[in-house]
Design a protein around this motif. Structure first.
Motif, PDB file in Angstrom:
ATOM      1  N   PRO A  26      -0.175  24.911 -10.740  1.00 20.69           N
ATOM      2  CA  PRO A  26      -1.046  24.123 -11.614  1.00 20.69           C
ATOM      3  C   PRO A  26      -2.498  24.582 -11.623  1.00 20.69           C
ATOM      4  N   LEU A  27      -2.878  25.426 -10.678  1.00 20.85           N
ATOM      5  CA  LEU A  27      -4.271  25.878 -10.592  1.00 20.85           C
ATOM      6  C   LEU A  27      -4.550  27.101 -11.465  1.00 20.85           C
ATOM      7  N   ASN A  28      -3.592  28.044 -11.513  1.00 21.38           N
ATOM      8  CA  ASN A  28      -3.869  29.272 -12.275  1.00 21.38           C
ATOM      9  C   ASN A  28      -2.781  29.621 -13.290  1.00 21.38           C
ATOM     10  N   GLY A  29      -1.721  28.831 -13.368  1.00 21.56           N
ATOM     11  CA  GLY A  29      -0.697  29.044 -14.382  1.00 21.56           C
ATOM     12  C   GLY A  29       0.334  30.113 -14.062  1.00 21.56           C
ATOM     13  N   THR A  30       0.225  30.773 -12.920  1.00 20.05           N
ATOM     14  CA  THR A  30       1.228  31.782 -12.574  1.00 20.05           C
ATOM     15  C   THR A  30       2.560  31.100 -12.254  1.00 20.05           C
ATOM     16  N   THR A  82       0.834  -1.205   0.000  1.00 22.43           N
ATOM     17  CA  THR A  82       0.000   0.000   0.000  1.00 22.43           C
ATOM     18  C   THR A  82       0.868   1.255   0.000  1.00 22.43           C
ATOM     19  N   GLU A  83       1.892   1.266   0.857  1.00 26.99           N
ATOM     20  CA  GLU A  83       2.794   2.416   0.915  1.00 26.99           C
ATOM     21  C   GLU A  83       3.539   2.606  -0.401  1.00 26.99           C
ATOM     22  N   ALA A  84       3.974   1.515  -0.999  1.00 27.92           N
ATOM     23  CA  ALA A  84       4.692   1.595  -2.280  1.00 27.92           C
ATOM     24  C   ALA A  84       3.806   2.162  -3.372  1.00 27.92           C
ATOM     25  N   ILE A  85       2.534   1.726  -3.383  1.00 20.85           N
ATOM     26  CA  ILE A  85       1.593   2.210  -4.402  1.00 20.85           C
ATOM     27  C   ILE A  85       1.311   3.693  -4.209  1.00 20.85           C
ATOM     28  N   ILE A  86       1.110   4.110  -2.953  1.00 16.00           N
ATOM     29  CA  ILE A  86       0.827   5.517  -2.673  1.00 16.00           C
ATOM     30  C   ILE A  86       2.007   6.399  -3.086  1.00 16.00           C
ATOM     31  N   ILE A  87       3.216   5.963  -2.749  1.00 13.13           N
ATOM     32  CA  ILE A  87       4.411   6.724  -3.125  1.00 13.13           C
ATOM     33  C   ILE A  87       4.544   6.815  -4.639  1.00 13.13           C
ATOM     34  N   ALA A  88       4.280   5.706  -5.317  1.00 14.33           N
ATOM     35  CA  ALA A  88       4.363   5.691  -6.786  1.00 14.33           C
ATOM     36  C   ALA A  88       3.340   6.641  -7.403  1.00 14.33           C
ATOM     37  N   LEU A  89       2.116   6.646  -6.855  1.00 12.47           N
ATOM     38  CA  LEU A  89       1.059   7.533  -7.359  1.00 12.47           C
ATOM     39  C   LEU A  89       1.426   9.001  -7.139  1.00 12.47           C
ATOM     40  N   PHE A 120       3.289  14.136  -9.338  1.00 12.35           N
ATOM     41  CA  PHE A 120       4.279  15.221  -9.306  1.00 12.35           C
ATOM     42  C   PHE A 120       4.947  15.378 -10.670  1.00 12.35           C
ATOM     43  N   ILE A 121       5.372  14.252 -11.257  1.00 10.94           N
ATOM     44  CA  ILE A 121       6.039  14.295 -12.563  1.00 10.94           C
ATOM     45  C   ILE A 121       5.101  14.848 -13.629  1.00 10.94           C
ATOM     46  N   ARG A 122       3.857  14.387 -13.636  1.00  9.28           N
ATOM     47  CA  ARG A 122       2.885  14.840 -14.638  1.00  9.28           C
ATOM     48  C   ARG A 122       2.564  16.319 -14.469  1.00  9.28           C
TER      49      ARG A 122
END
Length: 203
Positions: A65-69, A15-22, A27-29
């Motif tokens: 990421p919310l307003n582009g500033t 579960t921890e591994a999956i959460i970290i991966a997500l 973050f990358i995206r």
């Protein structure tokens, strides 16, 4: 008396591994790189329908990421950059075009020929596939000056592109990033992979 620490359960470890991966993927995206698919022919011959591309999201800086500033500014888009941005008339859609003019530039189109600040804009990847001259902004556009905080964009397929000639400028806050590489290309008409395009750098 020594106390033995209980080992994590297998379920908890996964579960921890999956959460970290997500979280890492999000973050990358959001801040580093994002994949997009090309749905139209407005960037032919540079990009074909069915091309899948990667977009560098931090090349112009780190954005909210919310307003582009900009949180951390690097540099603004330059002429000839291929960028992905939120379509000004419908921000839920992403468009991809090439930067022709930046803030302060004077852009005009005379009989299909593009001029920036009175000089021909030479873009080796742009094409005109229709010889007919239309009395519309596609082929004849009065001079426009790009305002601060904006860019003027056009598709490389000049005769078949819905771009700044028709709907105006792109706000820098709407830019998602610079397209830089093809990672997959699928020809749906011939039901085949375009292997020769995979890994190509976008000019």
């Amino acid at each position: 008396m020594p106390v033995k620490v209980a080992e994590k359960s297998l379920v908890r470890e996964y579960t921890e591994a999956i959460i970290i991966a997500l979280l890492l993927a999000i973050f990358i995206r959001t801040f580093v790189v994002q994949a997009f698919k090309i749905p139209s022919g407005s960037m032919i011959p540079t990009l074909l329908v069915g091309d899948h591309i990667l977009v560098n999201k931090f090349g112009y800086g780190v954005k909210n990421p919310l307003n582009g500033t900009s949180w951390i500014a690097v540099h603004d888009p330059r002429r000839h950059d291929v960028i992905v941005f939120k379509y000004p008339q419908n921000p839920s859609q992403d468009f991809i075009k090439r930067v022709v003019g930046v803030a302060g530039d004077r852009v005009e189109v005379v009989r299909k020929k593009v001029f920036v600040n009175g000089e021909p804009f030479i873009e080796p990847n742009a094409v005109n596939l229709d010889p007919e001259i239309l009395p519309s902004p596609r082929d004849e556009m009065a001079p426009l000056t790009v305002p601060p905080g904006s860019v003027f964009v056009m598709g490389d397929n000049r005769d078949n592109s819905h771009d700044s000639r028709f709907w105006g400028f792109v706000d820098l806050k709407a830019i998602r990033g610079k397209a830089f590489m093809l990672y997959w290309s699928w020809d749906s008409e011939n039901f085949t992979v375009r292997w020769n395009r995979i890994g190509n750098i976008i000019p």
